[in-house]
Design a protein around this motif. Structure first.
Motif, short mmCIF file in Angstrom:
data_model
loop_
_atom_site.label_atom_id
_atom_site.label_comp_id
_atom_site.label_asym_id
_atom_site.label_seq_id
_atom_site.Cartn_x
_atom_site.Cartn_y
_atom_site.Cartn_z
N ASP A 70 0.80 -1.23 0.00
CA ASP A 70 0.00 0.00 0.00
C ASP A 70 0.83 1.27 0.00
N GLN A 120 -0.76 -2.31 -4.54
CA GLN A 120 -2.10 -2.46 -3.95
C GLN A 120 -2.22 -3.76 -3.15
N ARG A 132 -5.93 -4.47 -1.61
CA ARG A 132 -6.88 -4.89 -2.65
C ARG A 132 -6.72 -6.39 -2.94
N ASP A 139 -1.03 -4.95 -8.17
CA ASP A 139 -1.09 -3.79 -9.05
C ASP A 139 -0.34 -2.63 -8.40
N MET A 178 0.58 1.16 -7.21
CA MET A 178 -0.16 2.36 -6.83
C MET A 178 0.07 3.41 -7.92
N GLU A 179 -0.83 4.36 -7.99
CA GLU A 179 -0.71 5.43 -8.98
C GLU A 179 0.63 6.15 -8.82
N ASN A 180 1.34 6.31 -9.90
CA ASN A 180 2.64 7.00 -9.98
C ASN A 180 3.79 6.27 -9.30
N ALA A 181 3.55 5.09 -8.75
CA ALA A 181 4.62 4.38 -8.03
C ALA A 181 5.78 4.00 -8.95
N CYS A 203 7.91 7.00 -9.80
CA CYS A 203 8.70 7.42 -8.64
C CYS A 203 9.89 6.50 -8.41
#
Length: 87
Positions: A12, A16, A19, A72, A74-77, A80
Protein backbone atom coordinates in the motif's frame (compact mmCIF):
# COMPACT_ATOMS: atom_id res chain seq x y z
CA UNK A 1 31.85 2.90 -8.60
CA UNK A 2 29.95 2.28 -5.37
CA UNK A 3 26.30 1.33 -5.63
CA UNK A 4 23.53 2.03 -3.18
CA UNK A 5 20.60 -0.25 -2.52
CA UNK A 6 17.22 1.20 -1.72
CA UNK A 7 14.54 -0.99 -0.18
CA UNK A 8 10.94 -0.03 -0.82
CA UNK A 9 7.99 -1.07 1.33
CA UNK A 10 5.48 -2.14 -1.29
CA UNK A 11 2.32 -2.93 0.65
CA UNK A 12 0.00 0.00 0.00
CA UNK A 13 2.88 2.35 -0.68
CA UNK A 14 4.06 1.12 -4.07
CA UNK A 15 1.54 -1.68 -4.68
CA UNK A 16 -2.10 -2.46 -3.95
CA UNK A 17 -1.61 -5.02 -1.17
CA UNK A 18 -4.95 -4.57 0.61
CA UNK A 19 -6.88 -4.89 -2.65
CA UNK A 20 -5.23 -8.24 -3.38
CA UNK A 21 -5.66 -9.37 0.23
CA UNK A 22 -9.43 -8.74 0.02
CA UNK A 23 -9.57 -10.56 -3.34
CA UNK A 24 -7.86 -13.58 -1.78
CA UNK A 25 -10.20 -13.54 1.22
CA UNK A 26 -13.22 -13.49 -1.07
CA UNK A 27 -11.83 -16.21 -3.32
CA UNK A 28 -10.62 -18.59 -0.61
CA UNK A 29 -13.39 -18.08 1.95
CA UNK A 30 -16.27 -17.41 -0.49
CA UNK A 31 -17.03 -14.01 1.06
CA UNK A 32 -18.08 -10.73 -0.54
CA UNK A 33 -15.94 -8.13 1.23
CA UNK A 34 -14.72 -4.81 -0.20
CA UNK A 35 -11.83 -2.44 0.48
CA UNK A 36 -14.23 -0.30 2.51
CA UNK A 37 -14.26 -3.05 5.14
CA UNK A 38 -10.53 -2.40 5.66
CA UNK A 39 -11.15 1.11 6.98
CA UNK A 40 -12.45 -0.15 10.31
CA UNK A 41 -9.07 -1.21 11.77
CA UNK A 42 -5.40 -0.85 10.83
CA UNK A 43 -4.94 -4.63 11.09
CA UNK A 44 -6.58 -5.90 7.94
CA UNK A 45 -7.51 -9.30 9.33
CA UNK A 46 -9.34 -7.65 12.23
CA UNK A 47 -11.02 -5.14 9.94
CA UNK A 48 -12.31 -8.02 7.80
CA UNK A 49 -13.35 -10.07 10.83
CA UNK A 50 -11.15 -13.05 9.96
CA UNK A 51 -10.47 -15.85 12.38
CA UNK A 52 -6.86 -16.93 12.90
CA UNK A 53 -7.31 -20.07 10.71
CA UNK A 54 -8.90 -17.97 7.95
CA UNK A 55 -6.08 -15.44 8.11
CA UNK A 56 -3.46 -18.20 8.09
CA UNK A 57 -4.90 -19.58 4.82
CA UNK A 58 -4.52 -16.15 3.22
CA UNK A 59 -0.91 -15.83 4.37
CA UNK A 60 -0.07 -19.23 2.89
CA UNK A 61 -0.97 -17.74 -0.50
CA UNK A 62 0.79 -14.43 0.16
CA UNK A 63 4.00 -16.23 1.13
CA UNK A 64 4.15 -18.19 -2.12
CA UNK A 65 6.93 -17.25 -4.50
CA UNK A 66 5.82 -14.65 -7.02
CA UNK A 67 2.95 -13.18 -5.01
CA UNK A 68 4.41 -9.65 -5.08
CA UNK A 69 4.39 -9.70 -8.88
CA UNK A 70 0.60 -10.13 -8.82
CA UNK A 71 0.07 -6.79 -7.05
CA UNK A 72 -1.09 -3.79 -9.05
CA UNK A 73 1.12 -0.72 -8.63
CA UNK A 74 -0.16 2.36 -6.83
CA UNK A 75 -0.71 5.43 -8.98
CA UNK A 76 2.64 7.00 -9.98
CA UNK A 77 4.62 4.38 -8.03
CA UNK A 78 6.54 3.07 -11.03
CA UNK A 79 7.54 6.55 -12.16
CA UNK A 80 8.70 7.42 -8.64
CA UNK A 81 10.75 4.25 -8.30
CA UNK A 82 12.32 4.81 -11.72
CA UNK A 83 13.21 8.35 -10.71
CA UNK A 84 14.87 7.15 -7.50
CA UNK A 85 16.73 4.44 -9.45
CA UNK A 86 18.07 6.97 -11.96
CA UNK A 87 19.81 9.07 -9.29
Amino acid sequence: METTQVLIDIDDTAAQFRRKFVELVNEIHKLNLTLEHCDKHYEIEKALGLTRPQNNKIWVEINKKGFAQTLDPMENAIACIERIASK
